[in-house]
Scaffold this motif. Structure first.
Motif, PDB file in Angstrom:
ATOM      1  N   UNK A 196      66.696  -9.126 -34.197  1.00 34.22           N
ATOM      2  CA  UNK A 196      65.333  -8.631 -34.434  1.00 34.22           C
ATOM      3  C   UNK A 196      65.142  -7.412 -33.549  1.00 34.22           C
ATOM      4  N   UNK A 197      64.456  -6.412 -34.068  1.00 32.59           N
ATOM      5  CA  UNK A 197      64.174  -5.196 -33.315  1.00 32.59           C
ATOM      6  C   UNK A 197      63.536  -5.560 -31.972  1.00 32.59           C
ATOM      7  N   UNK A 198      63.932  -4.852 -30.917  1.00 27.17           N
ATOM      8  CA  UNK A 198      63.413  -5.144 -29.582  1.00 27.17           C
ATOM      9  C   UNK A 198      62.008  -4.598 -29.330  1.00 27.17           C
TER      10      UNK A 198
ATOM     11  N   UNK B  17      64.307  -7.465 -39.117  1.00 27.75           N
ATOM     12  CA  UNK B  17      65.636  -7.995 -38.835  1.00 27.75           C
ATOM     13  C   UNK B  17      66.682  -7.002 -39.329  1.00 27.75           C
ATOM     14  N   UNK B  18      67.813  -6.938 -38.635  1.00 31.39           N
ATOM     15  CA  UNK B  18      68.890  -6.044 -39.061  1.00 31.39           C
ATOM     16  C   UNK B  18      70.226  -6.628 -38.636  1.00 31.39           C
ATOM     17  N   UNK B  19      71.278  -6.156 -39.294  1.00 27.58           N
ATOM     18  CA  UNK B  19      72.633  -6.537 -38.919  1.00 27.58           C
ATOM     19  C   UNK B  19      73.165  -5.442 -37.995  1.00 27.58           C
ATOM     20  N   UNK B  20      73.531  -5.819 -36.787  1.00 32.70           N
ATOM     21  CA  UNK B  20      74.064  -4.859 -35.820  1.00 32.70           C
ATOM     22  C   UNK B  20      75.537  -4.625 -36.127  1.00 32.70           C
ATOM     23  N   UNK B  21      75.813  -3.525 -36.798  1.00 30.91           N
ATOM     24  CA  UNK B  21      77.184  -3.183 -37.162  1.00 30.91           C
ATOM     25  C   UNK B  21      77.779  -2.154 -36.214  1.00 30.91           C
ATOM     26  N   UNK B  22      77.083  -1.883 -35.103  1.00 30.57           N
ATOM     27  CA  UNK B  22      77.609  -0.912 -34.146  1.00 30.57           C
ATOM     28  C   UNK B  22      78.885  -1.454 -33.512  1.00 30.57           C
ATOM     29  N   UNK B  23      79.769  -0.551 -33.147  1.00 32.32           N
ATOM     30  CA  UNK B  23      81.062  -0.950 -32.582  1.00 32.32           C
ATOM     31  C   UNK B  23      80.879  -1.792 -31.322  1.00 32.32           C
ATOM     32  N   UNK B  24      79.917  -1.408 -30.490  1.00 35.02           N
ATOM     33  CA  UNK B  24      79.698  -2.127 -29.231  1.00 35.02           C
ATOM     34  C   UNK B  24      78.747  -3.315 -29.378  1.00 35.02           C
ATOM     35  N   UNK B  25      78.194  -3.490 -30.568  1.00 36.46           N
ATOM     36  CA  UNK B  25      77.257  -4.593 -30.848  1.00 36.46           C
ATOM     37  C   UNK B  25      76.067  -4.593 -29.887  1.00 36.46           C
ATOM     38  N   UNK B  26      75.570  -3.384 -29.567  1.00 39.17           N
ATOM     39  CA  UNK B  26      74.432  -3.298 -28.653  1.00 39.17           C
ATOM     40  C   UNK B  26      73.242  -2.549 -29.253  1.00 39.17           C
ATOM     41  N   UNK B  27      73.163  -2.522 -30.567  1.00 38.35           N
ATOM     42  CA  UNK B  27      72.009  -1.887 -31.218  1.00 38.35           C
ATOM     43  C   UNK B  27      70.753  -2.662 -30.850  1.00 38.35           C
ATOM     44  N   UNK B  28      69.699  -1.946 -30.503  1.00 38.85           N
ATOM     45  CA  UNK B  28      68.472  -2.585 -30.031  1.00 38.85           C
ATOM     46  C   UNK B  28      67.295  -2.426 -30.985  1.00 38.85           C
ATOM     47  N   UNK B  29      67.317  -1.375 -31.774  1.00 43.40           N
ATOM     48  CA  UNK B  29      66.146  -1.034 -32.579  1.00 43.40           C
ATOM     49  C   UNK B  29      66.476  -1.103 -34.067  1.00 43.40           C
ATOM     50  N   UNK B  30      65.453  -1.393 -34.865  1.00 48.11           N
ATOM     51  CA  UNK B  30      65.661  -1.387 -36.313  1.00 48.11           C
ATOM     52  C   UNK B  30      66.047   0.005 -36.773  1.00 48.11           C
ATOM     53  N   UNK B  31      65.449   1.012 -36.169  1.00 43.15           N
ATOM     54  CA  UNK B  31      65.752   2.398 -36.489  1.00 43.15           C
ATOM     55  C   UNK B  31      65.253   3.312 -35.391  1.00 43.15           C
ATOM     56  N   UNK B  32      65.976   4.383 -35.146  1.00 47.49           N
ATOM     57  CA  UNK B  32      65.574   5.282 -34.066  1.00 47.49           C
ATOM     58  C   UNK B  32      64.301   6.050 -34.415  1.00 47.49           C
ATOM     59  N   UNK B  33      64.129   6.443 -35.669  1.00 48.64           N
ATOM     60  CA  UNK B  33      62.966   7.270 -35.988  1.00 48.64           C
ATOM     61  C   UNK B  33      61.668   6.479 -35.945  1.00 48.64           C
ATOM     62  N   UNK B  34      61.763   5.166 -35.962  1.00 55.45           N
ATOM     63  CA  UNK B  34      60.559   4.351 -35.805  1.00 55.45           C
ATOM     64  C   UNK B  34      60.519   3.798 -34.393  1.00 55.45           C
ATOM     65  N   UNK B  35      61.084   2.671 -34.197  1.00 58.48           N
ATOM     66  CA  UNK B  35      60.935   1.942 -32.929  1.00 58.48           C
ATOM     67  C   UNK B  35      61.716   2.558 -31.778  1.00 58.48           C
ATOM     68  N   UNK B  36      62.916   3.033 -32.012  1.00 52.97           N
ATOM     69  CA  UNK B  36      63.719   3.599 -30.944  1.00 52.97           C
ATOM     70  C   UNK B  36      63.066   4.807 -30.301  1.00 52.97           C
ATOM     71  N   UNK B  37      62.595   5.744 -31.119  1.00 51.44           N
ATOM     72  CA  UNK B  37      61.944   6.938 -30.576  1.00 51.44           C
ATOM     73  C   UNK B  37      60.623   6.602 -29.906  1.00 51.44           C
ATOM     74  N   UNK B  38      59.884   5.644 -30.449  1.00 50.75           N
ATOM     75  CA  UNK B  38      58.639   5.232 -29.796  1.00 50.75           C
ATOM     76  C   UNK B  38      58.915   4.703 -28.403  1.00 50.75           C
TER      77      UNK B  38
END
Length: 197
Positions: free
Chosen positions: A153-155, A162-183
């Motif tokens: 779940x987005x932090x 909810x999202x599937x963290x497909x990042x190589x390091x498995x440390x994705x925190x936000x559903x999307x950068x342009x929404x929650x990450x940038x905020x």
């Protein structure tokens, strides 16, 4: 990679985003801020038509009516409840049993019909049953597969996407950068600016 699998794909101007990595989770994300403001993005049948098209399910979704919208929203809520609670307790309550039955029943529906034209153009056709079948089948595959361990779940404490963290390091925190990450970045920057140096 299909349209709905592309985590960078975003709709413009109408609030639909496709950042979850799974079709079922992208549909679940059409109800925003579930713990607070509860913003519904599928307010009318035409919204549903646009979501179906933008998700890449059908090329030209036919006319959708209120009954179709109700069916899709009911499946959306059943999937969200099941995914959040999975694996279910040995004796799940009646609400969870109903949600699981809803998802399983929809997963038995037909899938959109894919046809390849002689010129190499793919066409995707069907109606609301095929949409429900595709989304529910995706949820069942998610729950029964390896991707489930990567569902997060987005932090952002207000966001419930909810999202599937497909990042190589498995440390994705936000559903999307342009929404929650940038905020979050902006809020942290302002906080640092206010602190005495």
């Amino acid at each position: 990679m299909t349209v709905q699998d592309d985590p960078s794909r975003r709709a413009s101007g109408d609030g639909f985003v496709f950042v979850s990595g799974r079709l079922s989770l992208d549909l679940a994300g059409t109800l925003l801020w579930r713990r607070s403001r509860r913003i519904e993005l599928l307010c009318c049948p035409d919204d549903l038509r646009r979501w179906i098209h933008q998700a890449g399910l059908l090329d030209t979704p036919g006319r959708m009516d209120q009954r179709a919208l109700t069916r899709v929203c009911r499946l959306r809520e059943a999937m969200y409840a099941i995914i959040r609670a999975w694996p279910l307790a040995p004796a799940p309550d009646s609400a969870m049993q109903e949600s699981l039955a809803e998802v399983n029943e929809a997963a038995r529906l037909p899938l959109p019909r894919h046809q390849l034209q002689e010129a190499g153009h793919l066409t995707r056709t069907g109606g609301v049953d095929e949409v429900l079948g595709a989304v529910a089948r995706d949820a069942v595959d998610l729950l029964g597969g390896a991707d489930l361990a990567r569902v997060k779940e987005c932090l952002n404490e207000d966001c419930t996407r909810l999202f599937v963290d497909l990042s190589r390091s498995a440390n994705r925190r936000w559903c999307g950068m342009s929404e929650c990450g940038n905020r979050h970045k902006v809020a942290n920057y302002r906080k640092r600016q206010r602190q005495p140096h």
